[in-house]
Scaffold this active site. Structure first.
Site, PDB file in Angstrom:
ATOM      1  N   ASP A   1       0.869  -1.163   0.000  1.00 51.25           N
ATOM      2  CA  ASP A   1       0.000   0.000   0.000  1.00 51.25           C
ATOM      3  C   ASP A   1       0.923   1.236   0.000  1.00 51.25           C
ATOM      4  O   ASP A   1       2.139   1.113   0.157  1.00 51.25           O
ATOM      5  CB  ASP A   1      -0.897  -0.047   1.252  1.00 51.25           C
TER       6      ASP A   1
ATOM      7  N   ASP B   1      -0.240   5.133   1.171  1.00 44.23           N
ATOM      8  CA  ASP B   1      -0.490   6.059   2.282  1.00 44.23           C
ATOM      9  C   ASP B   1      -0.362   5.362   3.631  1.00 44.23           C
ATOM     10  O   ASP B   1      -1.011   4.346   3.873  1.00 44.23           O
ATOM     11  CB  ASP B   1      -1.905   6.647   2.171  1.00 44.23           C
TER      12      ASP B   1
ATOM     13  N   ASP C   1      -1.682  -1.064   5.863  1.00 36.79           N
ATOM     14  CA  ASP C   1      -2.040  -0.459   7.151  1.00 36.79           C
ATOM     15  C   ASP C   1      -3.544  -0.237   7.296  1.00 36.79           C
ATOM     16  O   ASP C   1      -4.046  -0.127   8.411  1.00 36.79           O
ATOM     17  CB  ASP C   1      -1.340   0.901   7.322  1.00 36.79           C
TER      18      ASP C   1
ATOM     19  N   ASP D   1      -3.043  12.723   0.496  1.00 35.65           N
ATOM     20  CA  ASP D   1      -4.100  13.718   0.242  1.00 35.65           C
ATOM     21  C   ASP D   1      -4.019  14.865   1.249  1.00 35.65           C
ATOM     22  O   ASP D   1      -4.213  16.027   0.899  1.00 35.65           O
ATOM     23  CB  ASP D   1      -5.480  13.061   0.323  1.00 35.65           C
TER      24      ASP D   1
ATOM     25  N   ASP E   1      -5.133   3.178  -3.082  1.00 38.07           N
ATOM     26  CA  ASP E   1      -6.302   3.988  -3.449  1.00 38.07           C
ATOM     27  C   ASP E   1      -5.947   5.481  -3.475  1.00 38.07           C
ATOM     28  O   ASP E   1      -6.836   6.323  -3.489  1.00 38.07           O
ATOM     29  CB  ASP E   1      -7.459   3.714  -2.471  1.00 38.07           C
TER      30      ASP E   1
END
Length: 276
Positions: free
Chosen positions: A37, A39, A210, A48, A128
Site C-alpha cells: 500500500d 499512504d 495499514d 491527500d 487507493d
C-alpha cells in the site's frame, strides 16, 4: 519475526491456480511477489492531507470538507483537486508538497533489501491514492524502478493545469469502495503473471499495508503467504478482531506479521530467503 515452519506444497491458494510448472522458479523470474500500500504504509501520512497543505491557509474550506460522503472518497478528492486548481495551486506546488512527505520508519532499509535481492522479489504498489502522487514520491526517493507496476487511480494534469483523477475500475465487492477492490487487482495480477511466467506461480505472496481496505486482498492469501499489517493501525485491529471471532470478517489464512518499522519486514524476509 516470521515462523520458520511453512507448509510444503503450493505456497498459496491463489498461486496454485494453475498446475505448477516443473521448471525452476529462477528460470521464469522472481520467487516472491511483494505488494505495498502507499499512504501510511510507505509514507508517514496520507498523501491527500499533504497536498492540502499546498492550499491557501493550508486547509480546505468547511463546505468542501462537509461535502464528503462515506465510501465516496475518490469523488471527494476530485473536488479537492479542482478546488486547488481554482485557488491557483499548480503542479509545482503539488509536487513540492508530495516530495516533502517523510517515509515511514525503516522504509529505506526495506527498499535497500529489495534493491539487493532483485532476482528474488517482484514488487508492486496497490493503493487507493493516485498514480501521480505515488510516482512523484517514489521518483523523489529514487525508488520508482523497484516496482514493476503501480495500481492506483489514474491521475494527470489537464490543459488548464488541474490534476484530474479517475476511478481505477468498477467491481462487485461489497466490502470495498466503488472505485477500487484490491483483492480483484491482486487476483487478476497473479493470474496474468502466472501465464506470462509460463505457468510458474510465485512461491509466496507478501502483502504490506495499514488500512481497512488492505484486509480484503489479505483474505485471498493462503497459509504459506505472509500479511504485514502496520501495528495498531486499522488493518491490524481488524485482523485481530477477526482472529478473535469478531468484526464480521473471516480470519486470515496467511501468516500475520505486524510491523512498526520497515526493518521488521526485512527481518522476516531474511528468514524466508534462507529457508529455500
Amino acid at each position: 519475526s516470521c515462523k520458520h515452519h511453512l507448509p510444503p506444497g503450493p505456497r498459496s491458494a491463489l498461486t496454485a491456480m494453475a498446475a505448477p510448472s516443473t521448471a525452476p522458479a529462477a528460470a521464469n523470474g522472481q520467487r516472491f511477489l511483494i505488494l505495498f500500500d502507499f499512504d501510511e504504509t510507505m509514507i508517514a501520512e496520507n498523501s491527500d492531507d499533504a497536498v492540502v497543505r499546498a492550499a491557501p491557509g493550508q486547509r480546505l474550506p468547511d463546505w468542501l470538507v462537509a461535502a464528503y460522503r462515506e465510501g465516496h472518497y475518490n469523488e471527494h478528492m476530485q473536488r479537492v483537486l479542482s478546488h486547488l486548481a481554482q485557488q491557483g495551486v499548480g503542479e509545482d506546488a503539488i509536487r513540492a508538497a508530495l516530495e516533502k512527505i517523510p517515509p515511514t520508519p525503516g522504509l529505506a532499509a526495506l527498499f535497500q533489501f529489495l534493491r539487493a535481492h532483485p532476482h528474488d522479489y517482484e514488487a508492486v504498489v496497490v493503493s487507493d491514492a493516485n498514480t501521480y502522487f505515488i510516482e512523484t514520491w517514489l521518483r523523489r526517493f529514487g525508488a520508482l524502478p523497484l516496482f514493476r507496476r503501480v495500481f492506483s487511480n489514474p491521475a494527470g494534469f489537464d490543459a488548464a493545469g488541474r490534476l484530474v483523477l479517475r476511478p481505477f475500475h468498477a467491481h462487485a465487492c461489497a466490502r470495498c469502495p466503488d472505485n477500487m477492490c484490491k483483492q480483484v487487482i491482486l487476483r487478476e495480477y497473479l493470474a496474468r503473471r502466472q501465464e506470462e511466467r509460463g505457468g510458474q506461480a510465485f512461491q509466496q505472496v507478501l502483502y504490506v499495508g495499514d488500512g481497512a481496505n488492505d484486509v480484503c486482498p489479505s483474505l485471498a492469501l493462503g497459509p504459506g503467504d505472509v500479511v504485514f499489517p502496520r501495528r495498531d493501525f486499522p488493518m491490524h485491529r481488524l485482523i485481530e478482531a477477526a482472529a478473535g471471532g469478531g468484526g464480521g470478517t473471516a480470519p486470515l489464512k496467511a501468516q500475520v506479521v505486524p510491523w512498526s518499522s520497515g526493518e521488521d519486514v526485512v527481518a522476516c524476509l531474511q528468514t524466508l530467503g534462507k529457508e529455500r
